[in-house]
Design a protein around this motif. Structure first.
Motif, mmCIF file in Angstrom:
data_model
loop_
_atom_site.group_PDB
_atom_site.id
_atom_site.type_symbol
_atom_site.label_atom_id
_atom_site.label_comp_id
_atom_site.label_asym_id
_atom_site.label_seq_id
_atom_site.Cartn_x
_atom_site.Cartn_y
_atom_site.Cartn_z
ATOM 1 N N ASP A 153 -11.575 23.919 -16.922
ATOM 2 C CA ASP A 153 -10.950 22.766 -16.265
ATOM 3 C C ASP A 153 -11.488 21.455 -16.829
ATOM 4 O O ASP A 153 -10.745 20.492 -17.014
ATOM 5 N N GLN A 154 -12.778 21.417 -17.110
ATOM 6 C CA GLN A 154 -13.375 20.210 -17.674
ATOM 7 C C GLN A 154 -12.831 19.926 -19.073
ATOM 8 O O GLN A 154 -12.535 18.781 -19.417
ATOM 9 N N ALA B 203 -9.273 16.828 -22.607
ATOM 10 C CA ALA B 203 -8.181 16.831 -23.587
ATOM 11 C C ALA B 203 -7.015 15.986 -23.094
ATOM 12 O O ALA B 203 -6.424 15.221 -23.850
ATOM 13 N N GLN B 204 -6.690 16.093 -21.809
ATOM 14 C CA GLN B 204 -5.583 15.312 -21.261
ATOM 15 C C GLN B 204 -5.882 13.817 -21.322
ATOM 16 O O GLN B 204 -4.970 13.010 -21.487
ATOM 17 N N ALA B 205 -7.133 13.450 -21.196
ATOM 18 C CA ALA B 205 -7.511 12.036 -21.243
ATOM 19 C C ALA B 205 -7.475 11.489 -22.671
ATOM 20 O O ALA B 205 -7.241 10.299 -22.872
ATOM 21 N N VAL B 206 -7.686 12.346 -23.655
ATOM 22 C CA VAL B 206 -7.791 11.897 -25.044
ATOM 23 C C VAL B 206 -6.484 12.070 -25.819
ATOM 24 O O VAL B 206 -6.098 11.203 -26.594
#
Length: 132
Positions: free
Chosen positions: A5-6, A11-14
């Motif tokens: 999850d982390q 990845a979603q933030a970058v």
């Protein structure tokens, strides 16, 4: 939070959203070629007048609501009678429709409570339907 999850959150933030969407489309395409495509298929039929339906029978996931010009009446009825509407047996599985502006804003701002993680996929659009 689990390690996976982390990693996904980072990845979603970058990774830019457009790249995430492209990756999801590639994943779906590969999956359908390897194990088959079990997405719902739609055949166009006349959309009934929303006034003739019970609230539980209203399904705003039917892509032909737009082609047949019925979408406004369907969403107006949901806003008036069931602004948070549950559809338990659509071709895509159960889902909630939130149809009033203030409610949509509340849901959008509180993504942790109102999450559809890991993704929302409503299937393969019918051929010839321009959804963009």
């Amino acid at each position: 939070m689990r390690v996976l999850d982390q990693v996904i959150t980072k990845a979603q933030a970058v990774v830019p959203m457009q790249r995430q969407i492209q990756a999801l489309h590639l994943f779906q395409h590969t999956k359908s070629r390897l194990i088959g495509d079990d997405q719902p298929r739609f055949t166009e039929s006349a959309i009934p007048d929303v006034a003739d339906l019970d609230l539980t029978d209203i399904d705003v996931s039917d892509p032909f609501l737009w082609r047949q010009g019925q979408w406004e009446a369907y969403f107006r009825r949901l806003r008036d009678e069931a602004p948070v509407h549950y559809r338990g047996d659509s071709k895509f599985g159960p889902f909630w429709s939130v149809t009033r502006y203030d409610d949509i804003i509340t849901v959008d701002k509180d993504f942790e409570t109102f999450s559809a993680e890991p993704q929302i996929i409503l299937g393969t659009p019918p051929e010839g339907l321009d959804i963009e």
